[in-house]
Write an enzyme that holds these catalytic residues in place. Sequence first.
Site, short mmCIF file in Angstrom:
data_model
loop_
_atom_site.label_atom_id
_atom_site.label_comp_id
_atom_site.label_asym_id
_atom_site.label_seq_id
_atom_site.Cartn_x
_atom_site.Cartn_y
_atom_site.Cartn_z
N GLU A 127 37.95 39.09 26.25
CA GLU A 127 37.20 38.06 26.22
C GLU A 127 35.80 38.59 24.99
OE1 GLU A 127 36.00 37.64 30.19
OE2 GLU A 127 38.26 36.93 30.90
N ASN A 169 42.90 39.95 24.99
CA ASN A 169 42.99 39.23 26.46
C ASN A 169 41.45 38.63 25.93
OD1 ASN A 169 44.74 38.27 28.04
ND2 ASN A 169 42.79 38.97 29.20
N HIS A 205 43.78 29.38 32.13
CA HIS A 205 43.63 28.82 33.04
C HIS A 205 42.58 27.12 32.33
CE1 HIS A 205 42.36 33.14 34.82
NE2 HIS A 205 41.88 33.31 34.32
N GLU A 234 47.26 34.77 32.70
CA GLU A 234 46.26 35.05 34.05
C GLU A 234 46.35 32.87 34.67
OE1 GLU A 234 41.98 35.98 33.53
OE2 GLU A 234 42.61 37.98 32.46
N ASP A 236 46.66 29.92 35.84
CA ASP A 236 46.01 29.13 36.51
C ASP A 236 45.48 27.52 36.04
OD1 ASP A 236 43.27 29.14 36.55
OD2 ASP A 236 42.60 30.13 37.85
O1 G3I Z 1 33.57 44.29 45.90
C1 G3I Z 1 32.52 42.89 46.59
C2 G3I Z 1 32.00 43.30 47.58
O2 G3I Z 1 32.20 44.84 47.77
C3 G3I Z 1 30.82 42.48 47.76
O3 G3I Z 1 30.85 42.88 49.20
C4 G3I Z 1 31.44 41.21 47.01
C5 G3I Z 1 30.28 40.25 47.41
O4 G3I Z 1 30.35 39.43 46.27
O5 G3I Z 1 31.66 41.56 45.83
C6 G3I Z 1 32.86 42.12 45.96
O6 G3I Z 1 33.23 41.67 44.43
C7 G3I Z 1 33.29 40.51 43.53
C8 G3I Z 1 35.31 40.69 43.07
O7 G3I Z 1 35.51 39.62 42.74
C9 G3I Z 1 36.29 41.56 44.27
O8 G3I Z 1 36.45 40.14 44.69
C10 G3I Z 1 32.79 40.42 42.71
O9 G3I Z 1 31.93 40.26 43.52
C11 G3I Z 1 33.17 39.60 42.47
O10 G3I Z 1 32.67 38.68 40.82
C12 G3I Z 1 34.74 39.52 41.60
O11 G3I Z 1 35.06 38.55 40.56
C13 G3I Z 1 36.49 38.39 40.42
C14 G3I Z 1 36.17 38.22 38.74
O12 G3I Z 1 37.20 38.05 37.57
C15 G3I Z 1 34.85 38.67 38.17
O13 G3I Z 1 35.14 38.39 36.70
C16 G3I Z 1 37.37 37.65 40.42
O14 G3I Z 1 37.58 38.08 41.25
C17 G3I Z 1 38.65 38.19 39.34
O15 G3I Z 1 39.33 37.18 39.75
C18 G3I Z 1 38.64 37.29 38.14
O16 G3I Z 1 39.08 37.74 36.98
C19 G3I Z 1 38.80 37.13 35.22
C20 G3I Z 1 39.30 38.10 35.01
O17 G3I Z 1 39.83 39.86 35.21
C21 G3I Z 1 39.56 38.16 33.27
N1 G3I Z 1 39.42 36.55 33.44
C22 G3I Z 1 38.90 35.05 33.79
C23 G3I Z 1 39.09 36.06 35.38
C24 G3I Z 1 39.14 34.98 36.14
O18 G3I Z 1 37.25 34.62 36.02
#
Ligand code: G3I
Length: 304
Positions: A127, A169, A205, A234, A236
Amino acid sequence: GTTLGAAAAETGRYFGTAVAVNKLSDSVYVGILNREFNMVTAENEMKWDATEPNQNQFNYTSGDRLVSHAQANGMRVRGHALAWHQQQPGWAQNMSGTALRNAMLNHVTQVATHYRGKIYAWDVVNEAFADGGSGGRRDSNLQRTGNDWIEAAFRAARAADPGAKLCYNDYNTDGQNAKSNGVYAMVQDFKARGVPIDCVGFQSHFNSQSPVPSDYQANLQRFVNLGVEVQITELDIEGSGSSQADSYSRVVRACLAISRCTGITVWGIRDTDSWRASGTPLLFDGNGNKKAAYTSTLNALNAG
Ligand code: G3I
């Protein structure tokens, strides 16, 4: 084939999913994962904040768990993601200039070395291009270390794991537009100058604002013509019923029409596993039942 992975394999491709390692204790989740998929991507566990929470203190516990699960079940692993402006540890967010550049390169080297020989393809840089009409790079702390940060990351990854395919990516690059034109020009330049790059990932996406583009296949093809593989990384698609099913089938058919479109990964298993706060963008419902989109995806793979 009677599963997504088997049907894709009959065409010489893989069918993968993003996996959240903390769900490997959910038997419904693991049952679908092991039955249907032959490639996995760590949804969060191999990102910079997870793998290097303090500078030079690496934590591979969750990432290793995913690799072990994959190896025990005959799946390959896509590495995601070595260098990205998001999900950086706090210490890196506070860095700039040469110190940040060196920290990023050290991160790429250490993580790619740890997983050497175990990763099919790495999202080396994720990105890095701006949304909108500029076609240029996204502003970020990494970009401000100099425009050559992307090629430096690719060279470091190649040196650390020469057997892994190295990918760029991004999202909103699925059709031909200013952003994908910018990525295209970068890949063309890398190929001309011998910067190591093997593949381009198209996140895909999709939703009603951003549907499967009409020139999706043409866009994938123009990248292949530069000499790289392409992968859908990715996937969906928001929606439900037959319209969602049709969109999934269009994506599969576009990939299968291109010999060097080597695989498709969906970004989660059940709708309830999706990163999207609401909605039903995946192939299985919250109970793990196959949706119409599953059937259309499987049928499109079997037709290929
Ligand atoms: O691990 C912490 C946890 O300790 C905490 O209690 C909780 C409360 O907010 O947050 C947890 O972290 C979260 C993490 O996912 C794991 O669940 C983050 O806040 C959250 O921001 C994070 O989101 C991820 C996101 O990337 C971050 O940018 C999504 O799961 C994940 O699906 C998403 O994936 C991205 C790809 O990497 C890149 N392309 C876009 C795609 C979708 O956004």
